[in-house]
Motif scaffolding. Structure first.
Motif, PDB file in Angstrom:
ATOM      1  N   LEU A 199      46.330  19.166   9.787  1.00 18.38           N
ATOM      2  CA  LEU A 199      46.279  19.759   8.456  1.00 18.38           C
ATOM      3  C   LEU A 199      47.413  20.763   8.275  1.00 18.38           C
ATOM      4  O   LEU A 199      47.678  21.572   9.165  1.00 18.38           O
ATOM      5  CB  LEU A 199      44.935  20.454   8.239  1.00 18.38           C
ATOM      6  N   ASN A 200      48.059  20.693   7.136  1.00 21.96           N
ATOM      7  CA  ASN A 200      49.103  21.645   6.790  1.00 21.96           C
ATOM      8  C   ASN A 200      48.466  23.002   6.459  1.00 21.96           C
ATOM      9  O   ASN A 200      47.310  23.064   6.034  1.00 21.96           O
ATOM     10  CB  ASN A 200      49.895  21.122   5.594  1.00 21.96           C
ATOM     11  N   ARG A 201      49.203  24.072   6.668  1.00 18.57           N
ATOM     12  CA  ARG A 201      48.690  25.410   6.343  1.00 18.57           C
ATOM     13  C   ARG A 201      49.199  25.807   4.956  1.00 18.57           C
ATOM     14  O   ARG A 201      50.232  26.462   4.815  1.00 18.57           O
ATOM     15  CB  ARG A 201      49.104  26.424   7.408  1.00 18.57           C
ATOM     16  N   THR A 202      48.480  25.369   3.942  1.00 18.44           N
ATOM     17  CA  THR A 202      48.850  25.628   2.549  1.00 18.44           C
ATOM     18  C   THR A 202      47.585  25.980   1.764  1.00 18.44           C
ATOM     19  O   THR A 202      46.462  25.657   2.193  1.00 18.44           O
ATOM     20  CB  THR A 202      49.485  24.388   1.903  1.00 18.44           C
ATOM     21  N   ALA A 216      46.596  24.414  -0.730  1.00 19.68           N
ATOM     22  CA  ALA A 216      45.981  23.123  -1.047  1.00 19.68           C
ATOM     23  C   ALA A 216      45.073  22.643   0.080  1.00 19.68           C
ATOM     24  O   ALA A 216      43.982  22.119  -0.163  1.00 19.68           O
ATOM     25  CB  ALA A 216      47.066  22.078  -1.318  1.00 19.68           C
ATOM     26  N   SER A 217      45.500  22.818   1.324  1.00 16.71           N
ATOM     27  CA  SER A 217      44.668  22.385   2.449  1.00 16.71           C
ATOM     28  C   SER A 217      43.438  23.275   2.601  1.00 16.71           C
ATOM     29  O   SER A 217      42.361  22.814   2.954  1.00 16.71           O
ATOM     30  CB  SER A 217      45.476  22.372   3.750  1.00 16.71           C
ATOM     31  N   ALA A 233      41.086  22.004  -0.073  1.00 17.60           N
ATOM     32  CA  ALA A 233      40.547  20.655   0.147  1.00 17.60           C
ATOM     33  C   ALA A 233      39.707  20.559   1.416  1.00 17.60           C
ATOM     34  O   ALA A 233      38.595  20.014   1.403  1.00 17.60           O
ATOM     35  CB  ALA A 233      41.691  19.650   0.209  1.00 17.60           C
ATOM     36  N   ALA A 234      40.244  21.069   2.539  1.00 19.29           N
ATOM     37  CA  ALA A 234      39.604  20.848   3.834  1.00 19.29           C
ATOM     38  C   ALA A 234      38.478  21.830   4.124  1.00 19.29           C
ATOM     39  O   ALA A 234      37.528  21.492   4.834  1.00 19.29           O
ATOM     40  CB  ALA A 234      40.648  20.936   4.945  1.00 19.29           C
ATOM     41  N   TYR A 247      41.553  27.968   9.077  1.00 14.38           N
ATOM     42  CA  TYR A 247      42.817  27.891   8.354  1.00 14.38           C
ATOM     43  C   TYR A 247      43.997  28.439   9.156  1.00 14.38           C
ATOM     44  O   TYR A 247      45.091  27.868   9.137  1.00 14.38           O
ATOM     45  CB  TYR A 247      42.685  28.642   7.033  1.00 14.38           C
ATOM     46  N   ALA A 292      50.976  18.224   1.638  1.00 19.08           N
ATOM     47  CA  ALA A 292      50.402  19.554   1.429  1.00 19.08           C
ATOM     48  C   ALA A 292      49.039  19.747   2.075  1.00 19.08           C
ATOM     49  O   ALA A 292      48.666  20.874   2.403  1.00 19.08           O
ATOM     50  CB  ALA A 292      50.296  19.847  -0.071  1.00 19.08           C
ATOM     51  N   VAL A 293      48.295  18.665   2.273  1.00 19.74           N
ATOM     52  CA  VAL A 293      46.961  18.807   2.864  1.00 19.74           C
ATOM     53  C   VAL A 293      46.938  18.237   4.280  1.00 19.74           C
ATOM     54  O   VAL A 293      46.872  18.974   5.258  1.00 19.74           O
ATOM     55  CB  VAL A 293      45.886  18.138   1.983  1.00 19.74           C
ATOM     56  N   ASN A 294      46.995  16.940   4.398  1.00 20.17           N
ATOM     57  CA  ASN A 294      46.883  16.286   5.699  1.00 20.17           C
ATOM     58  C   ASN A 294      48.126  15.438   5.923  1.00 20.17           C
ATOM     59  O   ASN A 294      48.623  14.818   4.976  1.00 20.17           O
ATOM     60  CB  ASN A 294      45.628  15.388   5.703  1.00 20.17           C
TER      61      ASN A 294
END
Length: 235
Positions: free
Chosen positions: A154-157, A159-160, A163-164, A182, A224-226
């Motif tokens: 997972l990206n650290r944004t 958006a993630s 979503a996550a 996070y 941006a998320v995964n």
């Protein structure tokens, strides 16, 4: 040379609690079931799996391991959760596939079988270990010259986070609360730097899209998320 343990016992316990329903496509592992075909296709597009020796590091209950074995690979699946490994082994009686499942750390496999694998997969694990750099070091050590490493995380944004964590854990309740942290998410640039430090050549980074309502997953240019990546060990 003795292998060190790069594990979080809290994380192992968290995933062991999910073991009994790992293979339930409508249970807590539902997102893994939905994402698995896309991950397999990503690997299969870059490695000839039939006859290849593949390590699935952090294999959990064996969703990707079995898919790789079904595609013809000789698979070693490792995880530090005893209960998920037991579930993975039990499911082989149903699937009639062959996978060498082991309760073993990445460091232990890297020491026992260095430069032994045509491909190494490590999906959704790096954000759960105390030392991401050590994990990448282990994964690189397992690869034969010219072999490929596949990772997803997972990206650290914002958006993630939305979503996550907020979406998947608190609103949709697709995952148990506390599954993700996070601060442990890695940006693609950070993971790419860890790969370069171990002499690996980054070949591709692709976003991994997922709609939990339709249960559809797909590759995307949006990371941006995964995201999934492929890296190669120079021959």
């Amino acid at each position: 040379m003795q292998a060190t343990q790069n594990v979080s016992h809290k994380e192992i316990a968290r995933f062991d609690k999910l073991a009994s329903r790992w293979w339930d496509p409508d249970g807590e592992s539902r997102p893994l079931h939905d994402l698995n075909p896309v991950r397999l296709d990503y690997v299969a597009a870059r490695v000839a799996l039939r006859g290849a020796r593949v390590a699935d590091v952090g294999c959990g209950g064996g969703l990707l391991s079995e898919a790789l074995a079904h595609a013809g690979a000789d698979v070693v699946g490792i995880d530090m959760g005893l209960k998920v490994i037991e579930i993975a082994r039990l499911h082989l009686h149903e699937s009639k596939l062959e996978v060498d499942y082991r309760k073993q750390s990445s460091a232990e496999l890297a020491v026992a079988e260095p430069a032994s694998f045509d491909a190494v997969c490590c999906m959704e694990l790096i954000e759960h270990v105390p030392d991401p750099a050590a994990l990448v070091r282990d994964l690189a050590a397992m690869l034969k010259p010219g072999a490929r490493l596949f990772m997803s995380t997972l990206n650290r944004t914002p958006a993630s986070f939305g979503a996550a964590i907020i979406g998947a854990e608190y609103i949709a309740r697709l995952l148990p609360r506390g599954t993700h942290h996070y601060a442990q998410f890695l940006k693609p640039s950070e993971l790419a730097r860890l790969l370069r430090q171990e002499g690996l050549e980054l070949e591709d980074i692709s976003g991994l899209g997922y709609n939990p309502l339709t249960r559809k997953a797909w590759l995307s240019r949006i990371t941006a998320v995964n995201y999934l990546l492929s890296a190669r060990k120079p021959a």
